[in-house]
Motif scaffolding. Structure first.
Motif, short mmCIF file in Angstrom:
data_model
loop_
_atom_site.label_atom_id
_atom_site.label_comp_id
_atom_site.label_asym_id
_atom_site.label_seq_id
_atom_site.Cartn_x
_atom_site.Cartn_y
_atom_site.Cartn_z
N UNK A 22 0.81 -1.22 0.00
CA UNK A 22 0.00 0.00 0.00
C UNK A 22 0.84 1.27 0.00
N UNK A 23 2.15 1.11 0.05
CA UNK A 23 3.06 2.26 -0.07
C UNK A 23 3.42 2.52 -1.53
N UNK A 24 3.33 1.49 -2.35
CA UNK A 24 3.73 1.60 -3.75
C UNK A 24 2.83 2.58 -4.51
N UNK A 25 1.51 2.49 -4.32
CA UNK A 25 0.59 3.33 -5.09
C UNK A 25 0.83 4.82 -4.86
N UNK A 26 0.92 5.31 -3.62
CA UNK A 26 1.21 6.75 -3.46
C UNK A 26 2.55 7.16 -4.05
N UNK A 27 3.52 6.25 -4.04
CA UNK A 27 4.80 6.58 -4.67
C UNK A 27 4.63 6.76 -6.18
N UNK A 28 3.78 5.94 -6.78
CA UNK A 28 3.49 6.09 -8.20
C UNK A 28 2.75 7.39 -8.46
N UNK A 29 1.79 7.71 -7.58
CA UNK A 29 1.02 8.95 -7.72
C UNK A 29 1.94 10.17 -7.66
N UNK A 30 3.00 10.09 -6.90
CA UNK A 30 3.96 11.19 -6.82
C UNK A 30 4.91 11.18 -8.01
N UNK A 31 5.35 9.98 -8.40
CA UNK A 31 6.37 9.86 -9.45
C UNK A 31 5.88 10.34 -10.81
N UNK A 32 4.61 10.10 -11.13
CA UNK A 32 4.10 10.46 -12.46
C UNK A 32 4.19 11.97 -12.71
N UNK A 33 3.62 12.83 -11.85
CA UNK A 33 3.75 14.27 -12.10
C UNK A 33 5.18 14.78 -11.97
#
Length: 381
Positions: free
Chosen positions: A147-158
């Motif tokens: 469940x830590x991976x998804x917010x990291x992706x949400x940050x990494x894209x922008x």
């Protein structure tokens, strides 16, 4: 019905909501904006044009936007978080194809009546998305690797799309802002330790890649780092901005040279005096006392956000309030550190003071979310 639901007082609908606004916060925001109007009037040589008057109109529009956002129930903003995030990502993608270029960077979309900078929208949309995510997620799963991976992706894209513009300053703000929301949401310290270690490795890779085929930064960004480490190495070139900024800061002394009496800004020695380096104009004209007073106003705004968040039993509202407060803090902290030579020059404006349209309007919308969380928070009967 739970005890909390039974003992919660409903906020009146309609105009009655205005009574629940955090009025001290609005007064602090207005005071900071007034400082900006004064300094823009000064750097224009005692004229409302070309900067002070448009800034006043934008702030007035921003206040209207803040009121409009504040009146909307918080649950609706929670439900629209995904739409706001996705829309901001699409706008960042649109910059790739339709963006206008200024000062060597492609960051804006020309709307005719204004130039929109989608990365500014993303600062608020990312906070909303992460707050909605952690509001939905069971608090016991917050630090689970899955469940830590998804917010990291949400940050990494922008962050990736912003770096392509290129805009290193905004990308760093997105990383730090997103990281703060994850931290206050309860993500384990171990993850942040790993990120710090990775950051150290990334810095090493950045320096190692210079001059190679896989160079990670643009040449001008490396020159900014060189200037930060040794401004005197090129005082008339890459080091000119920070050298003149330090001269202006030092010449102000304790009380300053006086309103509209700053030699560095009046004689045009100070570049970008109405945008990124406007704090040095303030320090030169009003000295340490004036600069410290502005800093006190900024700290007051952040303090109100923290107090409001700690009193809010709605998880989404508390996280949004802390996220917006943290984003605001990062704005002025990075800008002040930059103009004082404590950080590389990365093009971050001074919030509500530097001349600009997108940044001010988006920031006021962000504080509209803070006000909405304050108005619609659960209250005891």
């Amino acid at each position: 019905m739970s005890y909390l639901e039974y003992n919660v007082k409903r906020v009146p609908s309609g105009p009655g909501k205005v009574l629940y606004l955090n009025w001290p916060l609005l007064l602090l925001l207005s005071a900071v904006a007034a400082v900006g109007f004064l300094m823009l009037y000064s750097v224009a040589g005692g004229s409302l044009e070309p900067w002070a008057e448009p800034q006043m109109k934008r702030f007035a529009l921003g206040v209207v936007a803040m009121f409009a956002v504040a009146m909307v129930p918080l649950w609706l903003w929670r439900n629209l978080a995904g739409v706001a995030y996705l829309g901001s990502v699409l706008l960042l993608l649109a910059v790739e194809f339709f963006g206008t270029t200024g000062m060597g960077a492609q960051r804006w979309i020309d709307l005719g009546f204004m130039r929109l900078q989608p990365s500014e929208l993303m600062k608020i949309a990312l906070v909303m998305m992460l707050a909605a995510y952690y509001d939905w997620l069971d608090i016991r799963k917050t630090s689970h690797p899955l469940w830590v991976v998804l917010p990291l992706i949400l940050i990494a894209v922008p962050v990736y799309l912003t770096l392509r513009q290129p805009d290193l300053g905004t990308a760093l703000l997105l990383v730090m802002g997103g990281g703060i929301v994850m931290f206050v949401a309860g993500v384990s310290w171990w993850y942040f330790g790993a990120v710090i270690a990775g950051g150290i490795g990334l810095v090493a890779a950045v320096f190692s890649s210079r001059g190679t085929s896989w160079q990670l930064l643009k040449d001008y960004q490396y020159r900014r780092i060189d200037t930060f480490l040794d401004p005197a190495s090129d005082p008339l070139g890459a080091g000119y901005h920070i050298t003149q900024s330090k001269i202006a800061l030092g010449s102000g002394g304790w009380t300053g040279r006086g309103f509209m009496q700053g030699t560095q800004s009046r004689l045009n020695f100070l570049p970008e005096k109405h945008t990124d380096f406007i704090f040095t104009t303030l320090a030169e004209e009003f000295g340490f006392i004036g600069a410290f007073s502005l800093l006190a106003l900024y700290v007051g705004i952040v303090a109100f956000c923290i107090v409001s968040a700690t009193r809010n039993r709605d998880r989404f509202g508390a996280l949004v309030t802390l996220g917006i407060g943290a984003t605001f803090f990062l704005f002025f902290a990075v800008n002040m550190a930059m103009v004082m030579g404590l950080a590389p020059v990365v093009g971050v404006p001074l919030p509500l003071v530097s001349y600009g349209g997108s940044a001010m309007l988006v920031l006021m919308v962000g504080f509209g979310l803070v006000q909405s969380a304050h108005i619609h928070r659960p209250r005891d009967r």
